[in-house]
Design a protein around this motif. Structure first.
Motif, PDB file in Angstrom:
ATOM      1  N   MET A  20       0.828  -1.197   0.000  1.00 57.08           N
ATOM      2  CA  MET A  20       0.000   0.000   0.000  1.00 57.08           C
ATOM      3  C   MET A  20       0.868   1.255   0.000  1.00 57.08           C
ATOM      4  N   LEU A  21       2.009   1.217   0.695  1.00 56.85           N
ATOM      5  CA  LEU A  21       2.957   2.338   0.652  1.00 56.85           C
ATOM      6  C   LEU A  21       3.441   2.558  -0.774  1.00 56.85           C
ATOM      7  N   ALA A  24       0.745   4.166  -2.918  1.00 55.50           N
ATOM      8  CA  ALA A  24       0.567   5.591  -2.623  1.00 55.50           C
ATOM      9  C   ALA A  24       1.708   6.416  -3.215  1.00 55.50           C
ATOM     10  N   PHE A  25       2.924   5.927  -3.084  1.00 55.24           N
ATOM     11  CA  PHE A  25       4.072   6.626  -3.666  1.00 55.24           C
ATOM     12  C   PHE A  25       3.899   6.747  -5.183  1.00 55.24           C
ATOM     13  N   ILE A  26       3.535   5.643  -5.818  1.00 54.52           N
ATOM     14  CA  ILE A  26       3.354   5.619  -7.271  1.00 54.52           C
ATOM     15  C   ILE A  26       2.266   6.609  -7.688  1.00 54.52           C
ATOM     16  N   LYS A  27       1.190   6.660  -6.937  1.00 54.88           N
ATOM     17  CA  LYS A  27       0.101   7.603  -7.232  1.00 54.88           C
ATOM     18  C   LYS A  27       0.632   9.036  -7.268  1.00 54.88           C
ATOM     19  N   GLY A  28       1.433   9.398  -6.278  1.00 47.41           N
ATOM     20  CA  GLY A  28       2.004  10.745  -6.228  1.00 47.41           C
ATOM     21  C   GLY A  28       2.955  11.013  -7.380  1.00 47.41           C
ATOM     22  N   ALA A  29       3.786  10.035  -7.707  1.00 43.72           N
ATOM     23  CA  ALA A  29       4.755  10.203  -8.795  1.00 43.72           C
ATOM     24  C   ALA A  29       4.048  10.338 -10.142  1.00 43.72           C
ATOM     25  N   LEU A  30       3.013   9.541 -10.358  1.00 44.89           N
ATOM     26  CA  LEU A  30       2.280   9.610 -11.616  1.00 44.89           C
ATOM     27  C   LEU A  30       1.563  10.952 -11.777  1.00 44.89           C
ATOM     28  N   LYS A  31       1.067  11.506 -10.662  1.00 42.46           N
ATOM     29  CA  LYS A  31       0.407  12.814 -10.704  1.00 42.46           C
ATOM     30  C   LYS A  31       1.345  13.890 -11.236  1.00 42.46           C
ATOM     31  N   MET A  32       2.638  13.720 -10.993  1.00 45.80           N
ATOM     32  CA  MET A  32       3.631  14.709 -11.408  1.00 45.80           C
ATOM     33  C   MET A  32       4.163  14.443 -12.812  1.00 45.80           C
ATOM     34  N   THR A 168      -3.543   2.235   6.872  1.00 49.31           N
ATOM     35  CA  THR A 168      -4.483   3.272   6.429  1.00 49.31           C
ATOM     36  C   THR A 168      -4.846   4.244   7.549  1.00 49.31           C
ATOM     37  N   HIS A 169      -4.566   3.872   8.792  1.00 53.67           N
ATOM     38  CA  HIS A 169      -4.933   4.715   9.940  1.00 53.67           C
ATOM     39  C   HIS A 169      -3.736   5.490  10.498  1.00 53.67           C
ATOM     40  N   THR A 170      -2.644   5.540   9.764  1.00 55.07           N
ATOM     41  CA  THR A 170      -1.418   6.149  10.302  1.00 55.07           C
ATOM     42  C   THR A 170      -1.023   7.477   9.667  1.00 55.07           C
ATOM     43  N   GLY A 171      -1.596   7.821   8.549  1.00 53.09           N
ATOM     44  CA  GLY A 171      -1.174   9.007   7.803  1.00 53.09           C
ATOM     45  C   GLY A 171       0.023   8.733   6.895  1.00 53.09           C
ATOM     46  N   GLU A 174      -0.506   9.033   2.964  1.00 56.67           N
ATOM     47  CA  GLU A 174      -0.457  10.419   2.504  1.00 56.67           C
ATOM     48  C   GLU A 174       0.995  10.893   2.395  1.00 56.67           C
ATOM     49  N   LYS A 175       1.823  10.509   3.370  1.00 57.65           N
ATOM     50  CA  LYS A 175       3.248  10.869   3.331  1.00 57.65           C
ATOM     51  C   LYS A 175       3.947  10.218   2.140  1.00 57.65           C
ATOM     52  N   ALA A 176       3.616   8.962   1.866  1.00 57.05           N
ATOM     53  CA  ALA A 176       4.213   8.269   0.731  1.00 57.05           C
ATOM     54  C   ALA A 176       3.815   8.939  -0.582  1.00 57.05           C
ATOM     55  N   GLU A 177       2.553   9.324  -0.691  1.00 52.88           N
ATOM     56  CA  GLU A 177       2.096  10.002  -1.896  1.00 52.88           C
ATOM     57  C   GLU A 177       2.824  11.339  -2.066  1.00 52.88           C
ATOM     58  N   LEU A 178       3.007  12.061  -0.969  1.00 53.86           N
ATOM     59  CA  LEU A 178       3.748  13.335  -1.022  1.00 53.86           C
ATOM     60  C   LEU A 178       5.195  13.114  -1.466  1.00 53.86           C
TER      61      LEU A 178
END
Length: 183
Positions: A20-21, A24-32, A168-171, A174-178
């Motif tokens: 899941m980490l 989330a990281f991939i989601k952020g990278a693809l957005k850019m 999913t309950h740790t935040g 979101e940090k990985a996506e950032l």
């Protein structure tokens, strides 16, 4: 211009917290606008390095053909590498370590396809609450990055997650996506 990012995961648990980490990281990278390749080492048969020193003798990084043969071209195209692993006995998973060990071929003087990786990241999680348990994996990661002259673009170490989905309950997602969007 977007970067070519290679995410190598090491968890044998499908859809687990470290997976899941990575997502989330991939989601952020693809957005850019970056290009992202993901390689799940735990689902490939990669044997450890045999120290045979026959690297490149058959025109490929490793003399022995296994799952690393699929990873090698991705390594050669990457500008950024991201290691994602659950914490096992104070280090990365054996599946991820086997893939990293075979990268030895790229450090040899007769390497025919030098890596162009300039940046690296580590994403990891553990069931333990004490963050000191991450010292081993972070030290190993930083040693690799330093040895290969990679710029450390970030470490995300998430404690207190074991059961699938607890992350999913740790935040941390979101940090990985950032982190992914910060490259």
């Amino acid at each position: 211009m977007g970067k070519n990012i290679l995410v190598i995961t090491g968890s044998p648990r499908k859809h687990g917290n470290s997976s899941m980490l990575a997502d989330a990281f991939i989601k952020g990278a693809l957005k850019m606008g970056h290009t992202v390749n993901r390689f799940d080492s735990a689902f490939k048969a990669i044997g450890g390095c045999r120290a045979c020193d026959a690297c490149w003798s058959k025109g490929t990084a490793c003399f022995y053909e296994d799952g690393f043969s699929e990873l090698a071209p991705m390594l050669e195209e990457a500008d950024v590498i991201v290691f994602v692993s659950p914490l096992y006995w104070f280090g990365m998973s054996a599946q991820l370590k086997a893939a990293i060990d075979k990268m030895y071929a790229y450090d040899k003087p007769d390497c025919s396809n030098a890596l162009k990786i300039k940046e690296s990241l580590l994403l990891t999680c553990a069931a333990e609450k004490d963050t000191a348990v991450f010292d081993g994996i972070i030290g190993t990661y930083r040693g690799i990055a330093n040895y290969l002259n990679w710029s450390d673009a970030g470490v995300l170490a998430v404690p207190s997650v074991y059961k699938i989905g607890e992350i999913t309950h740790t935040g941390a997602l979101e940090k990985a996506e950032l982190l992914g969007s910060s490259l």
